[in-house]
Motif scaffolding. Structure first.
Motif, mmCIF file in Angstrom:
data_model
loop_
_atom_site.group_PDB
_atom_site.id
_atom_site.type_symbol
_atom_site.label_atom_id
_atom_site.label_comp_id
_atom_site.label_asym_id
_atom_site.label_seq_id
_atom_site.Cartn_x
_atom_site.Cartn_y
_atom_site.Cartn_z
ATOM 1 N N GLU A 192 1.058 -1.218 -0.001
ATOM 2 C CA GLU A 192 -0.071 -0.150 0.163
ATOM 3 C C GLU A 192 0.841 1.190 0.075
ATOM 4 O O GLU A 192 0.505 2.265 -0.942
ATOM 5 N N VAL A 193 1.811 1.288 0.765
ATOM 6 C CA VAL A 193 2.756 2.288 0.855
ATOM 7 C C VAL A 193 3.421 2.601 -0.476
ATOM 8 O O VAL A 193 3.704 3.794 -0.922
ATOM 9 N N LEU A 194 3.914 1.508 -1.112
ATOM 10 C CA LEU A 194 4.695 1.638 -2.294
ATOM 11 C C LEU A 194 3.674 2.317 -3.438
ATOM 12 O O LEU A 194 4.077 3.175 -4.163
ATOM 13 N N ALA A 195 2.531 1.706 -3.572
ATOM 14 C CA ALA A 195 1.929 2.164 -4.411
ATOM 15 C C ALA A 195 1.437 3.755 -4.097
ATOM 16 O O ALA A 195 1.264 4.200 -5.266
ATOM 17 N N GLU A 196 1.149 3.927 -3.099
ATOM 18 C CA GLU A 196 0.988 5.402 -2.605
ATOM 19 C C GLU A 196 2.086 6.271 -3.047
ATOM 20 O O GLU A 196 1.859 7.498 -3.653
ATOM 21 N N ILE A 197 3.151 6.018 -2.697
ATOM 22 C CA ILE A 197 4.405 6.754 -2.869
ATOM 23 C C ILE A 197 4.599 6.752 -4.523
ATOM 24 O O ILE A 197 4.921 7.999 -4.982
ATOM 25 N N ASN A 198 4.426 5.717 -5.265
ATOM 26 C CA ASN A 198 4.745 5.706 -6.529
ATOM 27 C C ASN A 198 3.632 6.600 -7.450
ATOM 28 O O ASN A 198 4.032 7.361 -8.362
ATOM 29 N N GLN A 199 2.463 6.458 -6.832
ATOM 30 C CA GLN A 199 1.289 7.505 -7.417
ATOM 31 C C GLN A 199 1.853 8.876 -7.315
ATOM 32 O O GLN A 199 1.803 9.800 -8.265
ATOM 33 N N VAL A 200 2.305 9.319 -6.201
ATOM 34 C CA VAL A 200 2.657 10.725 -6.057
ATOM 35 C C VAL A 200 3.674 10.979 -6.860
ATOM 36 O O VAL A 200 3.787 12.286 -7.092
ATOM 37 N N ILE A 201 4.844 10.256 -7.048
ATOM 38 C CA ILE A 201 5.989 10.777 -7.797
ATOM 39 C C ILE A 201 6.088 10.481 -9.263
ATOM 40 O O ILE A 201 6.988 10.766 -9.768
#
Length: 147
Positions: free
Chosen positions: A137-146
């Protein structure tokens, strides 16, 4: 920049001080091939903290540094089980770290990524995912942001 993967994370960072956390982030950057020298990158992260805190509040810090020993721009994400004193803007301890790594000549990556992430830090849902979400979940969220 490539998408973050599990190799770019450490959700069980074992640190009791800010410097221990920064040292482990620098070592992870070295192990991922992002920097040529972990010690120099650690010193740069510490230097940046001396200029002003990277503790943005709500338990999140965004340590970052630009230097010529950086081989590849990137982001690392880490979480500590315990809270660390960080001199954060809200005077609260920190246990989530989003480390930005940039070559000396890529100020645009550094500033744009920092701005994108810091804008998201005003959203409770984002903070909750960073603090309590699964690695995926964290990886998906950070990847979406960057992106």
């Amino acid at each position: 920049m490539e998408k973050l993967t599990q190799q770019d994370t450490n959700f069980h960072l074992e640190a009791n001080t800010q410097k221990e956390a920064l040292r482990q982030l620098a070592q992870l950057a070295f192990e991922r091939g992002k920097v040529a020298d972990a010690e120099i990158f650690y010193q740069e992260l510490c230097k940046r903290e001396e200029e002003g805190t990277t503790g943005f509040g709500n338990g999140v810090a965004i340590p970052h540094a630009r230097h010529q020993i950086v081989k590849d721009a990137g982001v690392l994400v880490a979480r500590c089980d315990n809270l660390l004193e960080w001199r954060a803007m809200d005077d609260e301890p920190v246990n989530v770290f989003i480390c930005l790594i940039a070559p000396d000549d890529q100020n645009d990556f550094h500033l744009k990524t920092l701005a994108k992430i810091s804008r998201r830090l005003i959203h409770e849902e984002f903070i909750d995912i960073l603090k309590n979400g699964s690695e995926e979940e964290v990886l998906a969220e950070i990847n979406q942001v960057i992106e």
